[in-house]
Design a protein around this motif. Sequence first.
Motif, PDB file in Angstrom:
ATOM      1  N   LEU A  50      44.302  31.976  47.617  1.00  0.00           N
ATOM      2  CA  LEU A  50      44.001  31.011  48.718  1.00  0.00           C
ATOM      3  C   LEU A  50      42.699  30.779  48.879  1.00  0.00           C
ATOM      4  O   LEU A  50      42.438  29.596  49.014  1.00  0.00           O
ATOM      5  CB  LEU A  50      44.842  31.715  49.902  1.00  0.00           C
ATOM      6  N   SER A  51      41.959  31.869  49.043  1.00  0.00           N
ATOM      7  CA  SER A  51      40.424  31.432  48.999  1.00  0.00           C
ATOM      8  C   SER A  51      39.898  30.845  47.767  1.00  0.00           C
ATOM      9  O   SER A  51      39.078  29.701  48.156  1.00  0.00           O
ATOM     10  CB  SER A  51      39.784  33.041  49.129  1.00  0.00           C
ATOM     11  N   GLN A  52      40.357  31.129  46.723  1.00  0.00           N
ATOM     12  CA  GLN A  52      39.906  30.284  45.554  1.00  0.00           C
ATOM     13  C   GLN A  52      40.306  28.715  45.519  1.00  0.00           C
ATOM     14  O   GLN A  52      39.706  28.008  45.407  1.00  0.00           O
ATOM     15  CB  GLN A  52      40.270  30.904  44.262  1.00  0.00           C
ATOM     16  N   VAL A  53      41.626  28.538  46.127  1.00  0.00           N
ATOM     17  CA  VAL A  53      42.200  27.223  46.285  1.00  0.00           C
ATOM     18  C   VAL A  53      41.281  26.408  47.341  1.00  0.00           C
ATOM     19  O   VAL A  53      40.859  25.289  47.423  1.00  0.00           O
ATOM     20  CB  VAL A  53      43.510  27.107  46.489  1.00  0.00           C
TER      21      VAL A  53
ATOM     22  N   CYS B 142      29.917  31.446  45.001  1.00  0.00           N
ATOM     23  CA  CYS B 142      30.510  30.324  44.513  1.00  0.00           C
ATOM     24  C   CYS B 142      31.679  30.350  43.799  1.00  0.00           C
ATOM     25  O   CYS B 142      32.339  29.277  43.780  1.00  0.00           O
ATOM     26  CB  CYS B 142      29.277  29.749  43.616  1.00  0.00           C
ATOM     27  N   THR B 143      32.211  31.537  43.451  1.00  0.00           N
ATOM     28  CA  THR B 143      33.636  31.482  42.723  1.00  0.00           C
ATOM     29  C   THR B 143      34.738  31.827  43.521  1.00  0.00           C
ATOM     30  O   THR B 143      35.878  31.534  43.375  1.00  0.00           O
ATOM     31  CB  THR B 143      33.566  32.788  41.892  1.00  0.00           C
ATOM     32  N   GLY B 144      34.430  31.991  44.915  1.00  0.00           N
ATOM     33  CA  GLY B 144      35.488  31.701  46.052  1.00  0.00           C
ATOM     34  C   GLY B 144      36.587  32.522  45.946  1.00  0.00           C
ATOM     35  O   GLY B 144      37.569  32.219  46.282  1.00  0.00           O
ATOM     36  N   GLY B 145      36.405  33.855  45.218  1.00  0.00           N
ATOM     37  CA  GLY B 145      37.485  34.482  44.941  1.00  0.00           C
ATOM     38  C   GLY B 145      38.443  34.459  43.730  1.00  0.00           C
ATOM     39  O   GLY B 145      39.373  35.061  43.361  1.00  0.00           O
ATOM     40  N   MET B 146      37.874  33.462  42.757  1.00  0.00           N
ATOM     41  CA  MET B 146      38.402  33.257  41.540  1.00  0.00           C
ATOM     42  C   MET B 146      38.654  34.606  40.769  1.00  0.00           C
ATOM     43  O   MET B 146      39.512  34.889  40.166  1.00  0.00           O
ATOM     44  CB  MET B 146      37.748  32.046  40.597  1.00  0.00           C
ATOM     45  N   LEU B 147      37.474  35.572  40.711  1.00  0.00           N
ATOM     46  CA  LEU B 147      37.362  36.668  39.781  1.00  0.00           C
ATOM     47  C   LEU B 147      38.461  37.527  40.396  1.00  0.00           C
ATOM     48  O   LEU B 147      39.185  38.073  39.688  1.00  0.00           O
ATOM     49  CB  LEU B 147      35.875  37.486  39.933  1.00  0.00           C
ATOM     50  N   SER B 148      38.586  37.575  41.753  1.00  0.00           N
ATOM     51  CA  SER B 148      39.522  38.474  42.428  1.00  0.00           C
ATOM     52  C   SER B 148      40.909  38.098  42.248  1.00  0.00           C
ATOM     53  O   SER B 148      41.784  38.894  41.706  1.00  0.00           O
ATOM     54  CB  SER B 148      39.228  38.408  44.173  1.00  0.00           C
ATOM     55  N   GLN B 149      41.169  36.896  42.101  1.00  0.00           N
ATOM     56  CA  GLN B 149      42.446  36.299  41.693  1.00  0.00           C
ATOM     57  C   GLN B 149      42.726  36.658  40.316  1.00  0.00           C
ATOM     58  O   GLN B 149      44.021  36.934  40.140  1.00  0.00           O
ATOM     59  CB  GLN B 149      42.529  34.953  41.980  1.00  0.00           C
TER      60      GLN B 149
ATOM     61  N   ARG C  52      32.722  27.267  38.025  1.00  0.00           N
ATOM     62  CA  ARG C  52      33.521  28.563  38.448  1.00  0.00           C
ATOM     63  C   ARG C  52      34.131  29.515  37.367  1.00  0.00           C
ATOM     64  O   ARG C  52      34.247  30.567  37.419  1.00  0.00           O
ATOM     65  CB  ARG C  52      34.408  28.018  39.806  1.00  0.00           C
ATOM     66  N   GLN C  53      34.650  28.683  36.431  1.00  0.00           N
ATOM     67  CA  GLN C  53      35.630  29.344  35.630  1.00  0.00           C
ATOM     68  C   GLN C  53      34.671  30.204  34.483  1.00  0.00           C
ATOM     69  O   GLN C  53      34.936  31.334  34.207  1.00  0.00           O
ATOM     70  CB  GLN C  53      36.517  28.467  34.551  1.00  0.00           C
TER      71      GLN C  53
ATOM     72  N   THR D 258      32.324  34.937  32.587  1.00  0.00           N
ATOM     73  CA  THR D 258      31.038  35.763  32.205  1.00  0.00           C
ATOM     74  C   THR D 258      31.152  37.277  33.141  1.00  0.00           C
ATOM     75  O   THR D 258      30.676  38.280  32.517  1.00  0.00           O
ATOM     76  CB  THR D 258      29.922  35.204  32.705  1.00  0.00           C
ATOM     77  N   ALA D 259      31.737  37.351  34.178  1.00  0.00           N
ATOM     78  CA  ALA D 259      31.639  38.362  35.182  1.00  0.00           C
ATOM     79  C   ALA D 259      32.726  39.416  34.477  1.00  0.00           C
ATOM     80  O   ALA D 259      32.703  40.353  34.374  1.00  0.00           O
ATOM     81  CB  ALA D 259      32.229  38.073  36.284  1.00  0.00           C
ATOM     82  N   LEU D 260      34.082  38.712  33.936  1.00  0.00           N
ATOM     83  CA  LEU D 260      34.964  39.721  33.027  1.00  0.00           C
ATOM     84  C   LEU D 260      34.229  40.266  32.173  1.00  0.00           C
ATOM     85  O   LEU D 260      34.556  41.376  31.637  1.00  0.00           O
ATOM     86  CB  LEU D 260      36.018  38.636  32.777  1.00  0.00           C
ATOM     87  N   ASN D 261      33.404  39.493  31.316  1.00  0.00           N
ATOM     88  CA  ASN D 261      32.859  39.981  30.033  1.00  0.00           C
ATOM     89  C   ASN D 261      31.884  41.056  30.446  1.00  0.00           C
ATOM     90  O   ASN D 261      31.757  42.152  29.518  1.00  0.00           O
ATOM     91  CB  ASN D 261      32.273  38.825  29.392  1.00  0.00           C
ATOM     92  N   LEU D 262      31.240  40.980  31.353  1.00  0.00           N
ATOM     93  CA  LEU D 262      30.258  42.183  31.890  1.00  0.00           C
ATOM     94  C   LEU D 262      31.202  43.315  31.931  1.00  0.00           C
ATOM     95  O   LEU D 262      30.626  44.679  31.521  1.00  0.00           O
ATOM     96  CB  LEU D 262      29.635  41.720  33.197  1.00  0.00           C
ATOM     97  N   ILE D 263      32.363  43.221  32.661  1.00  0.00           N
ATOM     98  CA  ILE D 263      33.189  44.480  32.998  1.00  0.00           C
ATOM     99  C   ILE D 263      33.599  45.058  31.387  1.00  0.00           C
ATOM    100  O   ILE D 263      33.494  46.051  31.222  1.00  0.00           O
ATOM    101  CB  ILE D 263      34.593  43.994  33.694  1.00  0.00           C
TER     102      ILE D 263
END
Lengths: 417, 417
Positions: B287-290, A282-289, A397-398, A403-408
Amino acid sequence: MNGEIISIGTELLLGQIINTNTRYLSEKLAGLGINVYYHTSVGDNKKRIMDALTIARSRAQLIILTGGLGPTDDDLTKETLAEFLNLSLEINPEELAKLKEFFARRNSEMTENNIKQAAFVPGATILVNDRGTAPGMALQHEGCAYLILPGPPVEMEHMFSQYAVPWLRENVIPPGTKGLFSHVLKFVGIGESKLEWMLKDLFVRQTEPTLALLAKSGEVHLRLTARARDKEEFLQIIFPLVREIRERVGEYLFATDEVSLVDSIAEELKAQNLTVSTAESCTGGMLSQVLTSVPGSSLYFLGSITAYSNDIKTKILGVPEEVIAAHGAVSQETASFMANRIRELTGSMLGIGITGIAGPGGGSSDKPVGLVYIALAASDLHWSSGYHFTGDRDTIRQRATITALNLIRKYLGVSKR
Amino acid sequence: MNGEIISIGTELLLGQIINTNTRYLSEKLAGLGINVYYHTSVGDNKKRIMDALTIARSRAQLIILTGGLGPTDDDLTKETLAEFLNLSLEINPEELAKLKEFFARRNSEMTENNIKQAAFVPGATILVNDRGTAPGMALQHEGCAYLILPGPPVEMEHMFSQYAVPWLRENVIPPGTKGLFSHVLKFVGIGESKLEWMLKDLFVRQTEPTLALLAKSGEVHLRLTARARDKEEFLQIIFPLVREIRERVGEYLFATDEVSLVDSIAEELKAQNLTVSTAESCTGGMLSQVLTSVPGSSLYFLGSITAYSNDIKTKILGVPEEVIAAHGAVSQETASFMANRIRELTGSMLGIGITGIAGPGGGSSDKPVGLVYIALAASDLHWSSGYHFTGDRDTIRQRATITALNLIRKYLGVSKR
């Protein structure tokens, strides 16, 4: 000493741009010990700028004007200030030569109206514009100081910090003036009201430093503010309070001031020589970005798979079809498999899996919009749990990403012990 | 009719928050045909709010106050306005009951100071707050209209559009008043100066509608503004000009008004029943996120691999090691393989590959920071090329993302023919 900021530009009054200059200048003036009680915005109109100057003059000993320094006919700031002070503008030959050189270097024609950018009140200090063509101006007249700065934030901020602040310190601000400084403590994993409750007595007994809470997309910020001669004295003043806060709620504190959550994680990942990879739905790459937004992120980030369709989840990521069939794509089990599989595929030490429903469509009564499962896989540990975030698609998504960052962040604390 | 906006809050004067309310209100008031000549910000201080009111009253027939409606002691807006008008505040029983109910529903205690949120000037129209606890207020007094709105933008904007605008139309704005409307044309793939040059004569002969150019992170926006009785009349006025602009530079036009580049692509992907997947290196999943930021994106987006390390590029994505060895990870060849491979892996119709150096480290003389290769693979077409973007890490990643989106946009145009 009281200062006022007058922003000039019809585009402000039409709502075509957001005024970020007043925020910047207000914060800096507070740090310099100058009280700001009023902001005014006014259009590119001589009479109205005059009115704004008259009012500001009756209340302040420092007036800062921004905007209206360009070459076009609607740029009236310098002319109007000169008229207000009953002074004239004169072309400064050196500034004119600089302008001519600027246009020559760009092989572009310098039109007649550009010349007025080289006009100044005689005796005024010219403030260099390293980011554009319109210089600024600083002067004192009948007990009031005036700063004229350009409108574009990138030009204004540079000119203010590099040239206007030294001029103010030398000419306007009495030595030893105390400024208002702030220090921000950033928390994650704790709500605003719980944090307030745990620090309740500190809020009650506050005089100086004062405390203010601010909730900010998944994080909670606590601002400590006090008056001091300089940053060093300020840090001494707030030290006992910061220590007390750290003792009570230090486990949720991840950073201070300008450091972001991802910055603090990046530093710790590098220090512990750990690598991470993500599998996201669902985050669609937002965490990766976000994880790759930090310079040098290739030292700790290996890669990511955005497995948006179930097909990709099974075929590329290798989540067993039976798991998705039995528990659904949005489930703790799928998140766990995603985290494990991305770790195996990339050979990273940490793997994160995220799957959920960002909405606005796709929700059901047992799996509503905002339901997100996040898992963290490491060699020595496996965490996974479900969350129910509220808000629109982007907010959900944010929040999942934070939350994932906080897990790390939590894992990095555990792994250090 | 002249309107003025007074923003109230010490946090504004300390530069702790950006004032977005004035931008919002100014734009809306322009559309309603109300001239705004001044904005003022003032702290939570009765005397200074009184002064601001006195000055605004001398210049305007509509005064909008935002902020200072909360329960705490520094929230003074309503009290001060009442004093300014020589009126008193009275508790409204219905509003008090609503407040009590609100706290009861949340099982939280309603403290004494919350009661003042239910106090109003008798006879004033209460503006409902659907997003928070503090209602607003609208009243007319001795030829001037006053609107009192809360400070938090999410509460203020909703209250203004839902309740204040109807009140203004009914009580304050003369029927048939012409408002100032704007229409934004959004371009990508063309620079600001080239666009200006291609429309030069239109800029010169402009009176109404007027034209304004604005460069915005990889896009260029052209704003057309004119006075009209309503949106429909406005669209009629600008129609000939829009047609002329479309004829000249229509190939770069991707959207109008609030539609973003990704919105327009998403719509077209859905209309053409196409699917897309991405393989990203330097953009790290941006790009994936957007592409997944649009509701319903699972209809056209299948998945993405962020192949940050070379290992992932070869092992998961399947770019041949020889290709990376011969041409480098940042090369047109690698980008092409990435685009082809993600298309094969996910079974999507379109594949995008991005590889480059976002900096600040990692650059060399032959492969400098900002060098990015982008490839688009489809069954009938293969595009790839190199770009040199300038700016910091974030800007380079954003420009690469927008350029990739623009490649998709171009392909969608080609595939339609």
